[in-house]
Design an enzyme around this catalytic site. Structure first.
Site, PDB file in Angstrom:
ATOM      1  N   HIS A 135       0.809  -1.212   0.000  1.00 14.25           N
ATOM      2  CA  HIS A 135       0.000   0.000   0.000  1.00 14.25           C
ATOM      3  C   HIS A 135       0.850   1.273   0.000  1.00 14.25           C
ATOM      4  O   HIS A 135       0.363   2.347  -0.339  1.00 14.25           O
ATOM      5  CB  HIS A 135      -0.916   0.006   1.243  1.00 14.25           C
ATOM      6  N   ARG A 136       2.104   1.162   0.342  1.00 11.83           N
ATOM      7  CA  ARG A 136       2.936   2.360   0.362  1.00 11.83           C
ATOM      8  C   ARG A 136       3.099   2.941  -1.033  1.00 11.83           C
ATOM      9  O   ARG A 136       3.421   4.084  -1.200  1.00 11.83           O
ATOM     10  CB  ARG A 136       4.326   2.035   0.946  1.00 11.83           C
TER      11      ARG A 136
END
Length: 196
Positions: free
Chosen positions: A195-196
Site C-alpha cells: 500500500h505504500r
C-alpha cells in the site's frame, strides 16, 4: 523448519513485516477465457499441449503489467524501481515447499510460447533441475490455488516485488448479463500489493 521450508518461512515473515500489504479481491466473468481455452484444444493438439487457464492468465497479466508499471516494480531500501522487462513468476508447489520460476519478457511472448515455458518449468521443477537463474528477477508473481478448489485467498508478496496475483478456481454461477440471469464462468482474483 529446515532447508527450503525454512527459507520460504523466513521470506514470508520478511514480506509481512516489511510491507503494508493490502489484498483486493474481485470476481470476474471469464466465460470468454473458457471459450478461448476450449477453442485452442484442437489448434494446440499438434503441439501436444493442452491449454490451461493459467496460460491465459499469465498472458493477460503480462499485457496489463506493461500498461501499469507501478505494479511491475520492486521496492528496495525505500526506493521504488519500475522495471523495463515484464518477468512473471509462476508459483509452483514442490514436495519441500514452493518455487517460483520466471517467464522472462512474458509480455513479448505469444500464448503458445508461454504455455510451453510453463510446462517446461513445471517438468524441470518436479525433477529438481531448475537453476537459480530460472527463479530470479521476477517483477511480478502469479499464484494459483484453483487446482485445490479455492475461490479466493490472500497471497503474500515475494520481496522485493510490490504485488502478487492470486488466482482462484473457475465456477459456473448464475449472473446477470444484459438484464437476464444466465450461467457464466466466474473466477476470483486476489491482488495483494504494498500500500505504500
Amino acid at each position: 523448519l529446515r532447508g527450503m521450508r525454512k527459507t520460504i518461512a523466513d521470506r514470508m515473515m520478511l514480506s509481512v513485516q516489511s510491507k503494508a500489504q493490502v489484498t483486493l479481491t474481485t470476481e470476474v466473468d471469464v466465460t470468454g477465457l473458457v471459450r478461448l481455452r476450449e477453442g485452442l484444444l484442437s489448434q494446440w493438439r499438434p503441439h501436444r499441449i493442452r491449454p490451461l487457464d493459467l496460460d491465459l492468465v499469465v498472458k493477460a497479466t503480462a499485457a496489463v503489467l506493461r500498461g501499469n508499471p507501478r505494479l511491475n516494480a520492486t521496492l528496495v531500501d525505500e526506493q521504488v524501481r519500475t522495471m523495463r522487462d515484464v518477468n512473471v513468476g509462476v508459483a509452483m508447489a514442490v514436495p519441500d515447499g514452493l518455487i517460483v520460476p520466471v517467464i522472462r519478457k512474458a509480455d513479448e511472448k505469444d500464448l503458445l510460447s508461454i504455455a510451453r515455458e510453463i510446462r517446461e518449468m513445471a517438468d524441470r521443477s518436479r525433477k529438481g533441475e531448475l537453476s537459480v537463474d530460472d527463479m530470479t528477477d521476477a517483477t511480478f508473481t502469479i499464484t494459483s490455488l484453483a487446482g485445490y478448489g479455492i475461490d479466493a485467498f490472500t497471497p503474500i508478496i515475494d520481496p522485493p516485488q510490490v504485488a502478487i496475483l492470486g488466482v482462484g478456481r473457475i465456477v459456473e454461477k448464475p449472473a446477470v448479463s444484459e438484464g437476464e440471469v444466465v450461467v457464466r464462468s466466474l473466477m476470483s482474483l486476489s491482488l495483494t500489493f504494498d500500500h505504500r
